[in-house]
Design a protein around this motif. Sequence first.
Motif, mmCIF file in Angstrom:
data_model
loop_
_atom_site.group_PDB
_atom_site.id
_atom_site.type_symbol
_atom_site.label_atom_id
_atom_site.label_comp_id
_atom_site.label_asym_id
_atom_site.label_seq_id
_atom_site.Cartn_x
_atom_site.Cartn_y
_atom_site.Cartn_z
ATOM 1 N N ALA A 199 0.832 -1.205 0.000
ATOM 2 C CA ALA A 199 0.000 0.000 0.000
ATOM 3 C C ALA A 199 0.866 1.254 0.000
ATOM 4 N N ALA A 200 1.927 1.244 0.794
ATOM 5 C CA ALA A 200 2.806 2.414 0.885
ATOM 6 C C ALA A 200 3.461 2.716 -0.458
ATOM 7 N N LEU A 201 3.932 1.684 -1.140
ATOM 8 C CA LEU A 201 4.573 1.895 -2.442
ATOM 9 C C LEU A 201 3.580 2.436 -3.465
ATOM 10 N N GLU A 202 2.355 1.946 -3.424
ATOM 11 C CA GLU A 202 1.349 2.443 -4.362
ATOM 12 C C GLU A 202 1.000 3.899 -4.060
ATOM 13 N N VAL A 203 0.909 4.230 -2.784
ATOM 14 C CA VAL A 203 0.666 5.629 -2.409
ATOM 15 C C VAL A 203 1.803 6.504 -2.924
ATOM 16 N N LEU A 204 3.032 6.057 -2.716
ATOM 17 C CA LEU A 204 4.197 6.853 -3.099
ATOM 18 C C LEU A 204 4.328 6.999 -4.610
ATOM 19 N N ARG A 205 3.954 5.974 -5.357
ATOM 20 C CA ARG A 205 4.022 6.080 -6.826
ATOM 21 C C ARG A 205 3.158 7.244 -7.313
ATOM 22 N N ASN A 206 1.969 7.336 -6.783
ATOM 23 C CA ASN A 206 1.070 8.419 -7.192
ATOM 24 C C ASN A 206 1.492 9.754 -6.587
ATOM 25 N N ALA A 207 2.036 9.702 -5.384
ATOM 26 C CA ALA A 207 2.467 10.937 -4.723
ATOM 27 C C ALA A 207 3.607 11.608 -5.480
ATOM 28 N N GLN A 208 4.443 10.819 -6.162
ATOM 29 C CA GLN A 208 5.548 11.395 -6.927
ATOM 30 C C GLN A 208 5.032 12.351 -7.998
ATOM 31 N N PHE A 209 4.002 11.900 -8.710
ATOM 32 C CA PHE A 209 3.423 12.736 -9.765
ATOM 33 C C PHE A 209 2.818 14.002 -9.167
ATOM 34 N N VAL A 210 2.038 13.827 -8.106
ATOM 35 C CA VAL A 210 1.368 14.974 -7.477
ATOM 36 C C VAL A 210 2.397 15.979 -6.978
ATOM 37 N N TYR A 211 3.422 15.482 -6.306
ATOM 38 C CA TYR A 211 4.431 16.388 -5.758
ATOM 39 C C TYR A 211 5.154 17.137 -6.879
ATOM 40 N N GLY A 212 5.495 16.416 -7.944
ATOM 41 C CA GLY A 212 6.196 17.060 -9.052
ATOM 42 C C GLY A 212 5.371 18.171 -9.684
ATOM 43 N N LEU A 213 4.086 17.908 -9.910
ATOM 44 C CA LEU A 213 3.235 18.910 -10.547
ATOM 45 C C LEU A 213 2.931 20.072 -9.602
ATOM 46 N N SER A 214 2.843 19.784 -8.318
ATOM 47 C CA SER A 214 2.521 20.847 -7.356
ATOM 48 C C SER A 214 3.693 21.789 -7.115
ATOM 49 N N ARG A 215 4.866 21.474 -7.643
ATOM 50 C CA ARG A 215 6.010 22.375 -7.528
ATOM 51 C C ARG A 215 5.905 23.550 -8.501
#
Length: 209
Positions: A10-26
């Motif tokens: 679950a943590a890895l799946e959360v982090l996979r999606n979080a990478q995209f969100v974090y990158g775009l939110s910059r």
Amino acid sequence: MALSASDRRAALEVLRNAQFVYGLSRYPKKQVLDDPRDVKALRERLAAMRTAAAGLSAAQRAKLDVPWADLEAIESGTEAVWKAAKRVTPKIIAGLTPFVRDDPEAAFLIAPIKRGRKAEGAPEEPKVKEPPKERARTQTGLSGKEIAGLELVIQQRAAADDAYFTWLRGNHSLPLAEWRERRARAERSRRAEERYIEKLFTSRSVKGP
């Protein structure tokens, strides 16, 4: 304390999606929220984070200093999407990454930039008020679709490399044909990543000043 197998997945799946969100939110808030495609992409990835986070055990969720309510409110509007991207995502990445550092995929995870309390969110306002010249310059950054594409080829290459290096690290029971196929997949994935990055650089240079 180590994560259980289900919490790790679950943590890895959360982090996979979080990478995209974090990158775009910059990127500047106005630039992102003015593009319906970016807003849609953010909302979809945040929803995927929320779904994956539901797979974490209650004990693990309780350990994370995350405003989960912000993640639940992303359907209420674009401001809620941005709020979740900026407030929830960095805390999730910071909270979950230490537990999966031994996973091969962790080598490709983005680490949020730490800021002091006074500096938190400070760059955002000046970005919105920048003169047209400055706003035009930010347009040369990667689009949400390009970030997603880059993330995909990196993940595919990492998975292929891991499958190949697993054999090198000691799983010598594989037939020779399977070993050759894994090596070929790793090489193809690496070339695909290089071609995609070269394509991005080429498109940036064509669009650049």
